[in-house]
Write a protein that holds these residues in place. Structure first.
Motif, PDB file in Angstrom:
ATOM      1  N   LEU A 162     -10.811  -6.939  10.809  1.00  0.00           N
ATOM      2  CA  LEU A 162     -10.897  -5.743  11.646  1.00  0.00           C
ATOM      3  C   LEU A 162     -11.574  -4.606  10.895  1.00  0.00           C
ATOM      4  CD1 LEU A 162      -7.396  -5.651  13.319  1.00  0.00           C
ATOM      5  CD2 LEU A 162      -9.570  -5.905  14.455  1.00  0.00           C
ATOM      6  N   LEU A 163     -11.164  -4.426   9.648  1.00  0.00           N
ATOM      7  CA  LEU A 163     -11.587  -3.248   8.886  1.00  0.00           C
ATOM      8  C   LEU A 163     -13.084  -3.302   8.590  1.00  0.00           C
ATOM      9  CD1 LEU A 163      -9.915  -0.909   7.938  1.00  0.00           C
ATOM     10  CD2 LEU A 163      -9.686  -1.991   5.741  1.00  0.00           C
ATOM     11  N   VAL A 165       0.357   3.876  -2.854  1.00  0.00           N
ATOM     12  CA  VAL A 165      -0.255   5.168  -2.540  1.00  0.00           C
ATOM     13  C   VAL A 165       0.790   6.269  -2.455  1.00  0.00           C
ATOM     14  CG1 VAL A 165      -1.584   6.414  -0.838  1.00  0.00           C
ATOM     15  CG2 VAL A 165      -2.202   4.106  -1.400  1.00  0.00           C
ATOM     16  N   LEU A 175      -6.573  -8.329   8.800  1.00  0.00           N
ATOM     17  CA  LEU A 175      -6.789  -6.890   8.634  1.00  0.00           C
ATOM     18  C   LEU A 175      -8.204  -6.624   8.111  1.00  0.00           C
ATOM     19  CD1 LEU A 175      -4.660  -4.888   9.293  1.00  0.00           C
ATOM     20  CD2 LEU A 175      -4.069  -4.726   6.909  1.00  0.00           C
ATOM     21  N   TYR A 227     -14.284  -2.026  13.017  1.00  0.00           N
ATOM     22  CA  TYR A 227     -13.918  -0.658  12.635  1.00  0.00           C
ATOM     23  C   TYR A 227     -14.604  -0.231  11.350  1.00  0.00           C
ATOM     24  CZ  TYR A 227     -10.497  -1.095  16.262  1.00  0.00           C
ATOM     25  OH  TYR A 227      -9.912  -1.260  17.475  1.00  0.00           O
ATOM     26  N   VAL A 243       0.841  -1.204   0.000  1.00  0.00           N
ATOM     27  CA  VAL A 243       0.000   0.000   0.000  1.00  0.00           C
ATOM     28  C   VAL A 243       0.870   1.245   0.000  1.00  0.00           C
ATOM     29  CG1 VAL A 243      -1.616   1.324   1.400  1.00  0.00           C
ATOM     30  CG2 VAL A 243      -2.004  -1.074   1.021  1.00  0.00           C
ATOM     31  N   ALA A 266     -12.408  14.935  -0.107  1.00  0.00           N
ATOM     32  CA  ALA A 266     -11.107  15.503  -0.466  1.00  0.00           C
ATOM     33  C   ALA A 266     -10.977  15.637  -1.974  1.00  0.00           C
ATOM     34  CB  ALA A 266      -9.982  14.633   0.086  1.00  0.00           C
ATOM     35  N   ALA A 293     -13.657   7.063   6.489  1.00  0.00           N
ATOM     36  CA  ALA A 293     -12.476   7.314   5.655  1.00  0.00           C
ATOM     37  C   ALA A 293     -12.874   7.398   4.185  1.00  0.00           C
ATOM     38  CB  ALA A 293     -11.446   6.206   5.864  1.00  0.00           C
ATOM     39  N   ALA A 351     -15.341   3.571  11.045  1.00  0.00           N
ATOM     40  CA  ALA A 351     -14.155   4.358  10.673  1.00  0.00           C
ATOM     41  C   ALA A 351     -13.819   4.157   9.194  1.00  0.00           C
ATOM     42  CB  ALA A 351     -12.967   3.954  11.533  1.00  0.00           C
ATOM     43  N   PHE A 352     -14.017   2.933   8.713  1.00  0.00           N
ATOM     44  CA  PHE A 352     -13.769   2.626   7.298  1.00  0.00           C
ATOM     45  C   PHE A 352     -14.662   3.473   6.399  1.00  0.00           C
ATOM     46  CE2 PHE A 352     -14.771  -0.243   3.696  1.00  0.00           C
ATOM     47  CZ  PHE A 352     -13.508  -0.328   3.145  1.00  0.00           C
ATOM     48  N   LEU A 385     -14.389  10.733   3.669  1.00  0.00           N
ATOM     49  CA  LEU A 385     -13.316  11.740   3.712  1.00  0.00           C
ATOM     50  C   LEU A 385     -12.583  11.811   2.377  1.00  0.00           C
ATOM     51  CD1 LEU A 385     -11.459  13.643   5.408  1.00  0.00           C
ATOM     52  CD2 LEU A 385     -10.015  11.668   5.712  1.00  0.00           C
ATOM     53  N   LEU A 386     -12.279  10.638   1.797  1.00  0.00           N
ATOM     54  CA  LEU A 386     -11.578  10.637   0.508  1.00  0.00           C
ATOM     55  C   LEU A 386     -12.427  11.270  -0.577  1.00  0.00           C
ATOM     56  CD1 LEU A 386      -9.664   7.300   0.221  1.00  0.00           C
ATOM     57  CD2 LEU A 386      -8.780   9.589   0.297  1.00  0.00           C
TER      58      LEU A 386
END
Lengths: 170, 102
Positions: A137-138, A61, A134, A142, A57, A156, A149, A145-146, A152-153
């Motif tokens: 969890l994601l 990124v 991962l 979470y 990643v 943005a 995010a 929060a995912f 948010l992207l």
């Protein structure tokens, strides 16, 4: 000196040298290229730590997208003479204060790291299905929060288009 | 034996270099790049602590992913702002940005 230490020293030396080149170079294009090397060095550190997915990643990124974005922005705003594009601040006070503050932070944190007794766990074997864990969890605990995010992207991207193009031209 | 504190020292060094860059540079893009260095230092710490303190749960890697997401958003909006200001001021030096001063 065994192989572990040799690999760590090589990777961290490479990363720190590239980071110093980012800060010290007078030519901002060279700074940006050194920044790509720093990102690759951090990705190598991730691989060394057994976080293969995160390393990939990081390369995708940071060394891919963010670096290209920064280089495009540099091309759009560059002055004709590239040798003076990345000057240090003219005020010597600010310069020395910044250097002093950075040294203080590094020495303070270094002493704190040295004096703390860390749990001396040896690095365990890396989980084979690290990406699966991962994802659990994601998309499990979470997930809020995912989604945040993701929003948010999206915001943005829209904000960047509006800012760069001018709100009246949309 | 390479332990947790070696990786934390690497993160500290990267953070210090980024901090120096934020103070010592005038070019707005260079300052943005220094902030990226600091964010990468934090990511190194997250992953190292995850590996050495709690290797079973990959919470540190999760946090690092969120940091990467926020950093990507930050750099896109920041560069758009810089380009927008450059249109008006023909400069990317922070000393020339006094639009909000009176």
């Amino acid at each position: 000196m065994n192989l572990d230490q040799l690999v760590f020293l090589a990777i961290s030396g490479f990363t720190i040298t590239a980071a110093l080149a980012v800060v010290w170079s007078r030519n901002i294009v060279r700074s940006a290229l050194a920044l790509i090397l720093t990102f690759l060095g951090v990705a190598l550190t991730f691989f060394n730590l057994g976080a293969g997915f995160l390393g990939l990643v990081q390369i995708l990124v940071y060394a891919g997208a963010v670096a290209v974005l920064i280089i495009f922005a540099i091309m759009l705003v560059m002055k004709p003479d590239p040798g003076t594009t990345n000057p240090t601040t003219p005020s010597r006070d600010t310069h020395y204060l910044g250097g002093l503050l950075a040294w203080l932070v590094v020495i303070g944190l270094g002493l704190a790291i040295g004096f703390t007794t860390w749990p001396s766990l040896p690095a365990g074997p890396v989980d084979d299905d690290a990406v699966g864990a991962l994802a659990q969890l994601l998309l499990g605990n979470y997930v809020v929060a995912f989604e945040a995010a993701a929003i948010l992207l999206l915001l943005a991207v829209v904000g960047a288009i509006i800012l760069a193009k001018g709100a009246d031209k949309i | 034996m390479i332990g947790l504190n070696h990786y934390l020292l690497l993160g500290t060094a990267l953070f210090g270099i980024g901090l120096y860059g934020v103070f010592a540079k005038r070019n707005a893009i260079a300052i943005l790049m220094s902030v990226e260095l600091m964010l990468n230092a934090v990511n190194v710490n997250f992953v190292a602590i995850n590996r050495f303190v709690q290797p079973a749960a990959s919470l540190g890697q999760l946090f690092a992913i969120f940091v990467i997401v926020v950093a990507a958003a930050e750099v896109s909006v920041g560069l758009a702002l810089i380009i927008s200001i450059y249109r008006q001021r023909r400069s990317v030096n922070l000393d020339d940005f006094n639009l909000m001063k009176w």
